[in-house]
Write a protein that holds these residues in place. Structure first.
Motif, PDB file in Angstrom:
ATOM      1  N   GLU A 149       0.834  -1.206   0.000  1.00 43.82           N
ATOM      2  CA  GLU A 149       0.000   0.000   0.000  1.00 43.82           C
ATOM      3  C   GLU A 149       0.867   1.254   0.000  1.00 43.82           C
ATOM      4  N   VAL A 197       2.268   1.803  -3.422  1.00 46.39           N
ATOM      5  CA  VAL A 197       1.277   2.328  -4.366  1.00 46.39           C
ATOM      6  C   VAL A 197       1.036   3.810  -4.103  1.00 46.39           C
ATOM      7  N   SER A 200       3.905   5.709  -5.429  1.00 50.09           N
ATOM      8  CA  SER A 200       3.812   5.769  -6.885  1.00 50.09           C
ATOM      9  C   SER A 200       2.857   6.861  -7.339  1.00 50.09           C
ATOM     10  N   TYR A 227      -8.409  -1.972  -4.478  1.00 53.99           N
ATOM     11  CA  TYR A 227      -7.299  -1.784  -5.409  1.00 53.99           C
ATOM     12  C   TYR A 227      -6.943  -3.098  -6.103  1.00 53.99           C
ATOM     13  N   THR A 259       1.727  -0.508 -11.487  1.00 54.24           N
ATOM     14  CA  THR A 259       0.696  -0.669 -10.455  1.00 54.24           C
ATOM     15  C   THR A 259      -0.518  -1.432 -10.976  1.00 54.24           C
ATOM     16  N   TRP A 312       3.283   4.190 -11.796  1.00 55.54           N
ATOM     17  CA  TRP A 312       1.870   4.545 -11.718  1.00 55.54           C
ATOM     18  C   TRP A 312       1.106   4.202 -12.993  1.00 55.54           C
TER      19      TRP A 312
END
Length: 578
Positions: A341, A344, A347, A404, A512, A544
């Motif tokens: 997490e 992410v 990113s 996600y 991602t 990303w």
């Protein structure tokens, strides 16, 4: 010799202890596990003499980079080994099926194309951009990334950017899974891809004084299976464990006694979405997509019992690695979701803060995802129900991991269970998983993980309890076993932080939106590299909104390479000191 991977990778087989297995005699003769890191020259060897580079053997082609013509010297189809493995003329065509005819059966899978910008023809300091092209761990026949008359945009093409920077660009072919030998065998089984990449590096080292560019500045670029190959090449520099395999193909710098007289370490690794750590990849994948019930939530759990059993093996493996996060916390399964997490979030914030025009859809907004395919590209809308950002400050307010992971698997459906070693399991003989990367050349495939081995029920395939009468633990305890060696010799995690010469510079990216391998794989690679004192420059990030792909950030990656090269100084001084 006790093989280190059996000690460190105890969870690879799902066991708490594995019996040490004797290495092949040729490997054991190398004794300590690594060749001298810095050879100071080598005696003239007839085999090495046969691999001499001819500076005059080129043709000149003209390309256009950023609208300007550029002359490039093309050294075509250089066979980098003295004893290449003959291939059949008909080879698998790729994911779409069918076959293709290759033009070079003698050395088409163990050769390289070398492209030199005319401006670098007399430059022995120029970096060598070493491109491996084995997506999916598939065998890679020789290709030419630089072609006459082609126009390149250096902001989007890594080929054009490398040429514009004055780098020597090398396309490297290699054996790997799917390769059909002239005798009908499968000569691309692991560790063939790594052996060939090392042999190509050794060819460059052997001929460093005669070739443009510097073998002390080799930057290895690869995506997917190529990212994995780049990673094992970067992690296992000069390991003597590869010596017998290198000798078998006539690689440069292996003397009559099987000792190494040349180095095969590299300067830098530029790896995208590396499909690596295959011996534990199934467990990592099932853990990630079951710990929050992602398979169930998205209706992608056709084998729930298998998925749960495989996932259960992961925590012990993760614990065995002994890795730490940058804040010093131990990286275990208990905190891995939090770790992912944070990556992410990092990113997303890096993306937002890089350019004022960058935005992320608000909660309830839509991601417009364009994907390619045989029928052309399509664009699909996905509701953003998982990340809340403040575009004004470039900060993430919150991120819902369950939603996600569901988003990741909706825009690209999950793999089968098992994801990487499925052939032979519950009668499956058609899967395209990496199972055929392992086993002897005379055998089409062999299961290389404990779960798949113990659940193989295809009679007569030579793999599993049903054909051998042995469980995975019993089979790998046999001194004659090689499949566990194969897994080890293509796994960078087994070499990082050991006596091998790890590349000092690493640039690793993992999208991602990439569902092709678990995010834990690249996180573990990063944390392992961070603990290796040989690594001086480590740039890892989840990229990303990128899928399973590579070279989407050419300006950033090339700027990183340029900085690493400048910081390292004069490669000719490096050569003189070795």
């Amino acid at each position: 010799m006790i093989r280190r991977h059996l000690v460190r990778g105890i969870a690879l087989a799902g066991s708490l202890a594995l019996t040490a297995v004797a290495a092949p005699a040729t490997v054991a003769a190398a004794a300590s596990g690594t060749a001298p890191a810095h050879s100071r020259g080598h005696d003239t060897d007839p085999q090495d003499s046969a691999l001499a580079f001819d500076p005059a053997a080129y043709t000149t082609i003209t390309v256009t980079v950023d609208g300007r013509p550029m002359n490039v010297r093309w050294y075509r189809q250089i066979c980098y080994v003295a004893d290449p493995v003959a291939a059949a003329a008909r080879q698998p065509a790729g994911p779409g099926g069918g076959t293709t005819t290759i033009p070079d059966t003698a050395c088409g899978y163990q050769s390289m194309n070398v492209f030199v910008p005319e401006s670098a023809a007399d430059d022995q300091r120029a970096p060598v951009y070493f491109a491996v092209n084995n997506g999916g761990w598939m065998a890679s026949h020789l290709r030419a990334s630089v072609t006459a008359g082609t126009s390149y945009d250096s902001s989007t093409s890594n080929v054009g950017a490398a040429l514009k920077a004055g780098y020597v660009f090398v396309d490297v072919a290699n054996r790997s899974r799917g390769l059909v030998g002239a005798d009908g065998s499968s000569p691309g089984k692991a560790p063939a891809a790594a052996v060939d990449a090392k042999a190509a590096v050794r060819y460059l080292r052997l001929n460093d004084a005669a070739m443009p560019g510097s073998a002390e500045r080799i930057v290895v670029n690869g995506t997917s299976g190529g990212g994995a190959l780049a990673s094992i090449l970067g992690a296992s520099g000069n390991s003597a464990e590869y010596a017998p395999y290198l000798a078998a193909v006539g690689a440069a710098g292996i003397d009559a006694k099987g000792r190494s007289t040349l180095r095969d370490d590299v300067f830098a690794v530029n790896a995208y979405c590396p499909i690596t750590d295959l011996g534990n990849a199934d467990a990592a994948y099932e853990w990630l997509y079951n710990v929050l019930a992602t398979r169930d939530t998205t209706g992608q759990n056709p084998s729930p019992a298998d998925a749960a059993a495989i996932a259960a093996r992961f925590p012990a493996y993760e614990q065995s690695l002994g890795l730490r996060n940058p804040d010093g916390s131990r990286l275990t399964a208990a905190i891995l979701l939090d770790t992912i997490e944070k990556e992410v979030v990092r990113s997303a914030e890096t993306y937002l803060q890089a350019d004022p025009s960058h935005t992320i859809p608000p909660l309830g907004g839509t991601f417009e995802i364009t994907s390619g395919g045989p029928g052309g590209s399509t664009t699909t809308s996905y509701v953003n129900d998982w990340i809340d950002v403040d575009d004004a400050t470039g900060k993430v307010r919150s991120l819902d991991m369950a939603k996600y992971l569901a988003f990741v698997t909706r825009q690209a459906p999950l793999k089968t269970t098992p994801a990487f070693d499925a052939v032979g399991v519950h009668g499956n003989t058609t899967s395209g998983t990496e199972t055929n990367l392992f086993g002897p050349p005379a055998q089409t495939y062999m299961n290389y993980t404990e779960y798949s081995w113990n659940h193989n029920d295809v009679a007569g395939d030579g793999s599993g309890i049903d054909d051998t009468g042995l469980t995975w633990k019993q089979y790998t305890a046999k001194k004659s076993t090689t499949v566990d060696d194969q897994v080890h010799l293509i796994n960078p995690m087994d070499f990082i932080g050991t006596g091998a010469d790890t590349a000092p510079n690493w640039y690793v990216r993992h999208g991602t939106r990439d569902r092709d391998t678990a995010f834990t794989v690249s996180v573990n690679l990063d944390r392992a590299l961070a603990s290796d004192r040989q690594v001086e420059n480590l740039d890892y990030r989840l990229a990303w909104n990128q899928p399973h792909a590579g070279n989407y950030d050419v300006p950033e990656a090339m700027a990183w390479i340029a900085r690493a090269v400048r910081k390292a100084g004069d490669p000719l001084a490096d050569r003189r000191s070795r």
